[in-house]
Write a protein that holds these residues in place. Sequence first.
Motif, PDB file in Angstrom:
ATOM      1  N   ALA A   1      40.270  28.069  53.991  1.00 23.16           N
ATOM      2  CA  ALA A   1      40.810  28.739  52.801  1.00 23.16           C
ATOM      3  C   ALA A   1      40.005  29.984  52.475  1.00 23.16           C
ATOM      4  O   ALA A   1      40.571  31.026  52.127  1.00 23.16           O
ATOM      5  CB  ALA A   1      40.816  27.778  51.616  1.00 23.16           C
ATOM      6  N   GLU A   2      38.673  29.891  52.613  1.00 25.18           N
ATOM      7  CA  GLU A   2      37.842  31.073  52.356  1.00 25.18           C
ATOM      8  C   GLU A   2      38.117  32.150  53.387  1.00 25.18           C
ATOM      9  O   GLU A   2      38.201  33.339  53.054  1.00 25.18           O
ATOM     10  CB  GLU A   2      36.364  30.674  52.359  1.00 25.18           C
ATOM     11  CG  GLU A   2      35.942  29.871  51.139  1.00 25.18           C
ATOM     12  CD  GLU A   2      34.496  29.377  51.234  1.00 25.18           C
ATOM     13  OE1 GLU A   2      33.870  29.531  52.303  1.00 25.18           O
ATOM     14  OE2 GLU A   2      34.003  28.839  50.233  1.00 25.18           O
TER      15      GLU A   2
ATOM     16  N   GLN B   1      42.449  39.319  51.559  1.00 22.60           N
ATOM     17  CA  GLN B   1      41.854  40.445  50.838  1.00 22.60           C
ATOM     18  C   GLN B   1      41.825  41.683  51.730  1.00 22.60           C
ATOM     19  O   GLN B   1      42.122  42.795  51.279  1.00 22.60           O
ATOM     20  CB  GLN B   1      40.434  40.077  50.362  1.00 22.60           C
ATOM     21  CG  GLN B   1      39.818  41.097  49.455  1.00 22.60           C
ATOM     22  CD  GLN B   1      40.529  41.216  48.115  1.00 22.60           C
ATOM     23  OE1 GLN B   1      41.148  40.274  47.646  1.00 22.60           O
ATOM     24  NE2 GLN B   1      40.454  42.374  47.521  1.00 22.60           N
TER      25      GLN B   1
ATOM     26  N   GLN C   1      41.391  33.615  52.590  1.00 22.66           N
ATOM     27  CA  GLN C   1      41.281  34.470  51.412  1.00 22.66           C
ATOM     28  C   GLN C   1      40.637  35.802  51.791  1.00 22.66           C
ATOM     29  O   GLN C   1      41.074  36.863  51.340  1.00 22.66           O
ATOM     30  CB  GLN C   1      40.472  33.769  50.326  1.00 22.66           C
ATOM     31  CG  GLN C   1      40.439  34.547  49.025  1.00 22.66           C
ATOM     32  CD  GLN C   1      39.708  33.797  47.923  1.00 22.66           C
ATOM     33  OE1 GLN C   1      39.133  32.746  48.147  1.00 22.66           O
ATOM     34  NE2 GLN C   1      39.750  34.355  46.731  1.00 22.66           N
ATOM     35  N   THR C   2      39.603  35.755  52.641  1.00 22.05           N
ATOM     36  CA  THR C   2      38.957  36.990  53.095  1.00 22.05           C
ATOM     37  C   THR C   2      39.950  37.840  53.889  1.00 22.05           C
ATOM     38  O   THR C   2      40.036  39.059  53.694  1.00 22.05           O
ATOM     39  CB  THR C   2      37.728  36.658  53.967  1.00 22.05           C
ATOM     40  OG1 THR C   2      36.859  35.813  53.222  1.00 22.05           O
ATOM     41  CG2 THR C   2      37.002  37.910  54.391  1.00 22.05           C
TER      42      THR C   2
END
Length: 181
Positions: free
Chosen positions: A63-64, A71, A67-68
């Motif tokens: 998920a991180e 972004q 998300q990165t």
Amino acid sequence: MNALLHIAAEEPQNPLVPPIPELVIGLLAFVIVFGFLAKKLLPNINKVLEERREAIEGGIEKAEAAQTEAQSVLEQYKAQLAEARHEAARLRQEAQEQGAALIAEMRAEGQRQREEIVAAGHTQVEADRKAASSALRQDIGRLATELAGKLVGESLEDHARQSRVIDRFLDQLEEKAEAAR
């Protein structure tokens, strides 16, 4: 009866507290079942819990990472959007400049065509004036010759004499016209 008296003679027991032998047997059974569950079931439970923990931690890392990446994609999108807006503004400015140049060019072409039409009109008017003047000269010359012939009483059929009379008469008319101005 003896047994009944013996039971009645004993102290009354609390119905909530089980007798000691039942308590010992229940406790022993509990320890055996608990030991069996601890030996067999607990490692499987720990294994499943560890797998779930790893899956959750992996999911959090994914998920991180997502998300990165999202972004990064968002920043690229914003950059592309800004570039597209800049390009649209540039194209709009070019179109306005080309439109203004085209309008100026069309005005110049219209002015040139108008001037050509006016010049052609002037040329046509001048040609018509010369043709009218020539026709008028011939008519006046013919009339003047006939009139002079009638006044003089002789024929002015000689072409050279006729031309001189006509030219002299027209020159006099032009002098009078210029003097009147």
